[in-house]
Design a protein around this motif. Structure first.
Motif, PDB file in Angstrom:
ATOM      1  N   LEU A 255      -5.874 -58.633 -83.796  1.00  0.00           N
ATOM      2  CA  LEU A 255      -4.549 -58.366 -83.240  1.00  0.00           C
ATOM      3  C   LEU A 255      -4.552 -58.539 -81.722  1.00  0.00           C
ATOM      4  O   LEU A 255      -3.649 -59.156 -81.146  1.00  0.00           O
ATOM      5  CB  LEU A 255      -4.111 -56.931 -83.594  1.00  0.00           C
ATOM      6  N   LYS A 256      -5.592 -57.984 -81.085  1.00  0.00           N
ATOM      7  CA  LYS A 256      -5.679 -58.037 -79.626  1.00  0.00           C
ATOM      8  C   LYS A 256      -5.740 -59.488 -79.134  1.00  0.00           C
ATOM      9  O   LYS A 256      -5.068 -59.860 -78.169  1.00  0.00           O
ATOM     10  CB  LYS A 256      -6.922 -57.264 -79.161  1.00  0.00           C
ATOM     11  N   ASP A 257      -6.552 -60.304 -79.826  1.00  0.00           N
ATOM     12  CA  ASP A 257      -6.687 -61.709 -79.420  1.00  0.00           C
ATOM     13  C   ASP A 257      -5.370 -62.468 -79.557  1.00  0.00           C
ATOM     14  O   ASP A 257      -5.124 -63.446 -78.840  1.00  0.00           O
ATOM     15  CB  ASP A 257      -7.787 -62.393 -80.247  1.00  0.00           C
ATOM     16  N   LYS A 258      -4.530 -62.019 -80.484  1.00  0.00           N
ATOM     17  CA  LYS A 258      -3.217 -62.663 -80.679  1.00  0.00           C
ATOM     18  C   LYS A 258      -2.115 -62.019 -79.827  1.00  0.00           C
ATOM     19  O   LYS A 258      -0.940 -62.347 -79.964  1.00  0.00           O
ATOM     20  CB  LYS A 258      -2.809 -62.586 -82.156  1.00  0.00           C
ATOM     21  N   LYS A 259      -2.525 -61.047 -78.984  1.00  0.00           N
ATOM     22  CA  LYS A 259      -1.587 -60.295 -78.145  1.00  0.00           C
ATOM     23  C   LYS A 259      -0.567 -59.544 -78.989  1.00  0.00           C
ATOM     24  O   LYS A 259       0.608 -59.403 -78.625  1.00  0.00           O
ATOM     25  CB  LYS A 259      -0.866 -61.227 -77.156  1.00  0.00           C
ATOM     26  N   GLN A 260      -1.040 -59.044 -80.126  1.00  0.00           N
ATOM     27  CA  GLN A 260      -0.169 -58.287 -81.033  1.00  0.00           C
ATOM     28  C   GLN A 260      -0.581 -56.809 -81.009  1.00  0.00           C
ATOM     29  O   GLN A 260      -1.764 -56.483 -80.931  1.00  0.00           O
ATOM     30  CB  GLN A 260      -0.267 -58.825 -82.460  1.00  0.00           C
ATOM     31  N   ALA A 261       0.399 -55.932 -81.105  1.00  0.00           N
ATOM     32  CA  ALA A 261       0.146 -54.494 -81.031  1.00  0.00           C
ATOM     33  C   ALA A 261      -0.438 -53.959 -82.331  1.00  0.00           C
ATOM     34  O   ALA A 261      -0.127 -54.447 -83.419  1.00  0.00           O
ATOM     35  CB  ALA A 261       1.432 -53.755 -80.706  1.00  0.00           C
ATOM     36  N   CYS A 262      -1.262 -52.948 -82.198  1.00  0.00           N
ATOM     37  CA  CYS A 262      -1.743 -52.202 -83.365  1.00  0.00           C
ATOM     38  C   CYS A 262      -0.533 -51.549 -84.031  1.00  0.00           C
ATOM     39  O   CYS A 262       0.374 -51.060 -83.336  1.00  0.00           O
ATOM     40  CB  CYS A 262      -2.742 -51.139 -82.886  1.00  0.00           C
ATOM     41  N   PRO A 263      -0.455 -51.519 -85.372  1.00  0.00           N
ATOM     42  CA  PRO A 263       0.717 -50.930 -86.041  1.00  0.00           C
ATOM     43  C   PRO A 263       0.918 -49.448 -85.741  1.00  0.00           C
ATOM     44  O   PRO A 263       1.998 -48.901 -85.973  1.00  0.00           O
ATOM     45  CB  PRO A 263       0.424 -51.160 -87.537  1.00  0.00           C
ATOM     46  N   HIS A 264      -0.127 -48.773 -85.202  1.00  0.00           N
ATOM     47  CA  HIS A 264      -0.012 -47.335 -84.915  1.00  0.00           C
ATOM     48  C   HIS A 264       0.387 -47.087 -83.463  1.00  0.00           C
ATOM     49  O   HIS A 264       0.552 -45.944 -83.049  1.00  0.00           O
ATOM     50  CB  HIS A 264      -1.340 -46.637 -85.200  1.00  0.00           C
ATOM     51  N   ARG A 265       0.542 -48.162 -82.688  1.00  0.00           N
ATOM     52  CA  ARG A 265       0.732 -48.036 -81.239  1.00  0.00           C
ATOM     53  C   ARG A 265       1.997 -47.275 -80.861  1.00  0.00           C
ATOM     54  O   ARG A 265       2.014 -46.520 -79.881  1.00  0.00           O
ATOM     55  CB  ARG A 265       0.766 -49.435 -80.620  1.00  0.00           C
ATOM     56  N   ASP A 266       3.068 -47.472 -81.621  1.00  0.00           N
ATOM     57  CA  ASP A 266       4.351 -46.881 -81.252  1.00  0.00           C
ATOM     58  C   ASP A 266       4.685 -45.605 -82.018  1.00  0.00           C
ATOM     59  O   ASP A 266       5.845 -45.168 -82.047  1.00  0.00           O
ATOM     60  CB  ASP A 266       5.469 -47.910 -81.450  1.00  0.00           C
ATOM     61  N   ALA A 267       3.648 -44.996 -82.636  1.00  0.00           N
ATOM     62  CA  ALA A 267       3.877 -43.725 -83.325  1.00  0.00           C
ATOM     63  C   ALA A 267       4.302 -42.668 -82.302  1.00  0.00           C
ATOM     64  O   ALA A 267       3.876 -42.711 -81.141  1.00  0.00           O
ATOM     65  CB  ALA A 267       2.608 -43.276 -84.041  1.00  0.00           C
TER      66      ALA A 267
END
Length: 596
Positions: A237-249
């Protein structure tokens, strides 16, 4: 032209075109700003040496300037190659003109002849009486020669500014860099040897509750979250500049997970507390970095033991500690520049002021190559080394035991200064510095390695008198009989009839080589001058047995009995080298080789 040659030429042209096209596609994928950086430093190298550079000649420089490119070495290499192709089509004058147009400051660097600077330069933004420096080792082994640089330089800066010096043990990794209980005292002892007293000693493992409190504040403020991704998933996810699904909890949910982590509700690797950064940041190393992990391992300090299972990672622990301790200036390796960038997120979130940071290059000791503390530890356990003070090792303990003086090491490190250039030095540089300190004070002694007996006819024995030091009137007395020992090397160079002087004993003429015998002539230096005699050293056949342990191997032989008075002192074994007398057991002496 035959059809075969024609097809071959066409095929080769196609292959060349294909690979050129692929390389250009890779290069085009780079950020325009990064491409400009690559061009600037490739041009600077070309102008400096008036030649098109090889890729490796500038690759390291570019990686240091633009760490976000470290994961894209193939593309950067292709870009350097492509720039090189264009440089080959133009002249050095045109290279200079282009560099002046896009980076005049790099051209200016080349016009300034830099003299090597020695010593410690002034610290930026430093005020007398307000500077706080720290040295923060992981106590997973004793200090090495390399780590002594941090010990010396940080303490000297604190002294220079009438400031405060702190020894902080970053001992919150019970797994990969597991602390050694003995190492805490080893650091303090080596500091004492260097003449340094820390104003404060801190163990990070004592301060978990403070770290937890600050972590909770960051969670409540929405700056940290509990991530349940496994390592591989998060990296993808990080390499694709995508957020972890738990980031916005929500913060309340993250706080519940955090407390469950502390209570042991999750297993190792099941949950990680991360600091929110810019998930789109061009440097992957700065995207949502880990601050705490779960490790169900004990700490070697009994007062810590199994008390904690959620452990702060170094970037978090170090960031908090530098704030708590009031650190004003940090000196760290240039390879840790990303650490500062990560830590500044915490400082910005909490309204703290980040310390002034200086970076220095690596110091490589040529004689030791790559020796890690963990590797040395395994080799000691396997019996390859006798201990941390084995003369073959680059530890402070080892060089102390060999007779290197604290003042020599301090001067050596201070003169190296603080610069970002990687430094490769030989131990000979340290030896040269140490020689200035030991040569004026080391007593001279006779030690004969690989001894060969020589019987002297016409000499009934007696007492030879020799100076303790060339600059001293104090004499030492060497009692001997009619048989002495000389080195096997000296013996092999003798011929029947040759005349030599046994230093401070007398002049002899060799009469036989096997067995080695000689006849006594006299004890006159006039005879030596007249006959142009070679002077060699010797020792009484009944002298003390000496074993010399050194980094390049061990040597045994016989020495004069005066050595027994030199315990724990550095002496000079004439024509052999400086040695520190380490132990004496009856007539058996163990000495550690210092240097020539």
């Amino acid at each position: 032209m035959s059809i075969f040659k024609y097809l071959k030429r066409k095929f080769c042209s196609f292959i060349e075109y294909y690979f050129t096209f692929i390389a250009q596609v890779k290069i085009m994928a780079l950020d325009p700003e990064d491409l400009l950086t690559i061009e600037k430093y490739t041009l600077q190298n070309a102008v400096k040496y008036e030649a098109v550079p090889q890729e490796k000649a500038v690759l390291g420089k570019i990686m240091g300037i633009a760490p976000q490119l470290r994961s894209r070495v193939p593309e950067v290499t292709d870009a350097i190659k492509e720039i090189g192709v264009n440089l080959n089509k133009t002249t050095p004058d045109e290279w200079r003109q282009r560099l002046e147009a896009i980076a005049p400051e790099l051209l200016e660097e080349l016009s300034v002849k830099k003299e090597p600077e020695k010593g410690l330069k002034a610290l930026p933004n430093a005020e007398k009486g307000k500077v706080v420096m720290r040295f923060a080792p992981n106590p997973n082994g004793p200090p090495t020669i390399g780590s002594s640089r941090g010990m010396v330089v940080n303490s000297e800066y604190a002294k220079m500014y009438d400031g405060k010096f702190i020894l902080r043990f970053d001992d919150t990794d019970p797994d990969q860099k597991r602390p050694m209980l003995e190492a805490y005292d080893w650091y303090v002892d080596d500091f004492k040897w260097l003449g340094v007293t820390a104003d404060e000693i801190v163990k990070a493992s004592d301060r978990f509750d403070i770290y937890y409190e600050i972590a909770e504040q960051l969670i409540n403020d929405g700056h940290a979250y509990v991530c349940f991704c496994d390592g591989e998933t998060f990296k993808g996810l990080k390499d694709k500049k995508q957020a972890c699904p738990h980031r916005d909890a929500p913060a309340e949910e993250n706080l519940t997970h955090w407390k469950k982590m502390l209570a042991g509700g999750y297993e190792e690797r099941e949950a990680v507390l991360r600091i929110k950064t810019d998930i789109q940041h061009k440097d992957p190393a700065l995207r949502d970095w880990g601050a705490f992990r779960i490790l169900k391992k004990d700490h070697p300090r009994p007062e810590i033991g199994t008390k904690y299972i959620v452990w702060p990672l170094l970037d978090f622990e170090g960031a908090v500690e530098d704030h708590l301790l009031g650190t004003t200036h940090i000196i760290r390796g240039k390879d840790l520049q990303d650490s500062g960038k990560r830590q500044k997120y915490i400082y910005d979130y909490l309204g703290w002021t980040y310390p002034v940071t200086l970076h220095w290059g690596r110091v490589r000791i040529e004689e030791f190559g790559k020796l890690s503390t963990s590797g040395i530890r395994k080799d000691i356990e396997a019996g390859i080394y006798t201990g941390w003070d084995d003369p073959r090792l680059p530890t402070v303990q080892a060089i102390r035991r060999r007779g290197i003086q604290a003042d020599a090491l301090k001067k050596f490190m201070i003169e190296m200064g603080v610069g970002e250039t990687d430094v490769s030095v030989s131990m000979n540089n340290l030896y040269a510095e140490n020689r200035k300190f030991v040569d004026p004070i080391a007593h001279r002694m006779f030690f004969v390695e690989n001894p060969v007996e020589m019987t002297i006819d016409g000499y009934d024995g007696g007492i030879a008198k020799a100076p303790l030091h060339p600059d001293s009137k104090d004499m030492r007395e060497i009692e001997t009989g009619s048989t002495v020992v000389v080195t096997s090397e000296d013996a092999s160079n003798l011929t029947a009839g040759s005349k030599i002087r046994l230093k401070d004993l007398g002049n002899v003429e060799v009469t036989s080589l096997s067995p080695l015998t000689a006849k006594y002539i006299d004890n006159s230096m006039d005879t030596v001058k007249k006959e142009k005699m070679k002077i060699i050293h010797w020792a009484p056949v009944d002298g003390v047995k000496v074993a010399v342990l050194g980094p390049d191997g061990n040597t045994s032989g016989i020495g004069e009995r005066q050595i027994l008075k030199e315990l724990d002192k550095v002496v000079q074994f004439e024509r052999f080298g400086f040695c520190r007398i380490d132990s004496i057991d009856g007539d058996n002496v163990v000495a550690y080789f210092t240097h020539k």
